[in-house]
Design a protein around this motif. Structure first.
Motif, PDB file in Angstrom:
ATOM      1  N   SER A  37      31.999 -25.052-152.128  1.00  0.00           N
ATOM      2  CA  SER A  37      31.103 -26.106-152.763  1.00  0.00           C
ATOM      3  C   SER A  37      32.072 -27.326-152.177  1.00  0.00           C
ATOM      4  CB  SER A  37      31.099 -25.978-154.240  1.00  0.00           C
ATOM      5  OG  SER A  37      32.321 -26.047-154.857  1.00  0.00           O
ATOM      6  N   LEU A  38      31.075 -28.302-152.226  1.00  0.00           N
ATOM      7  CA  LEU A  38      31.574 -29.833-151.740  1.00  0.00           C
ATOM      8  C   LEU A  38      31.850 -30.595-152.980  1.00  0.00           C
ATOM      9  CD1 LEU A  38      29.553 -30.176-148.579  1.00  0.00           C
ATOM     10  CD2 LEU A  38      31.849 -29.361-148.475  1.00  0.00           C
ATOM     11  N   GLN A  39      33.094 -31.339-152.863  1.00  0.00           N
ATOM     12  CA  GLN A  39      33.295 -32.130-154.107  1.00  0.00           C
ATOM     13  C   GLN A  39      33.248 -33.610-153.444  1.00  0.00           C
ATOM     14  OE1 GLN A  39      36.658 -30.828-156.374  1.00  0.00           O
ATOM     15  NE2 GLN A  39      35.637 -28.765-156.557  1.00  0.00           N
TER      16      GLN A  39
END
Length: 156
Positions: free
Chosen positions: A154-156
């Motif tokens: 996942s990208l934050q």
């Protein structure tokens, strides 16, 4: 279950329906020793070398042959049943035909239908024992463990 194991189990189940066979087992050189069992008729199954090809999506396809060796003691019908043999001592030929009928086109989840490729008399080196080999070929399939595991990121 591996393809080799399924192949053996299916062949054994098919051969166990032949009432004249006293032993149906994996070939482990049982009949080659000096102390072979006191059996009149047995069929031993040998799954030969499997040649694999790697396919996509962790699948493998392979070709193999299976040998079924029929062992018969000389005069087994007369000794075993206490009857006279009206077939001139050639009852094992009927058994070979029955084995071929049971195994020809036998298939499973991980192998294509068996096809008979050979039928021959084996070396008669054991006193009082006759042996006959029948060979069948098939293609087998298996899924192997994936080389890489997928992970979620996942990208934050």
């Amino acid at each position: 279950m591996t393809p080799r194991k399924e192949l053996f189990i299916k062949i054994k189940e098919a051969l166990m329906t032949i009432s004249e066979l006293e032993l149906v087992d994996l070939e482990r050189q049982q009949m080659q020793s000096d102390k072979f069992p006191d059996l009149f008729v047995s069929a031993l199954i040998k799954i030969n070398k499997i040649s694999y090809e790697t396919m996509t999506e962790q699948n493998q396809e392979g070709t193999t042959s299976v040998d079924v060796v029929l062992y018969c003691r000389d005069g087994w019908m007369n000794q075993h049943n206490g009857t006279e043999d009206g077939e001139h001592g050639l009852n094992e030929i009927d058994l070979l035909d029955e084995i071929a009928e049971k195994l020809q086109f036998l298939s499973g989840d991980q192998f294509k239908p068996l096809e008979q490729t050979e039928d021959e008399t084996q070396d008669q080196s054991m006193n009082g024992i006759f042996s006959y080999r029948q060979s069948f070929s098939t293609r087998i399939y298996r899924k192997i463990a994936p080389r890489y595991q997928t992970k979620k990121i996942s990208l934050q």
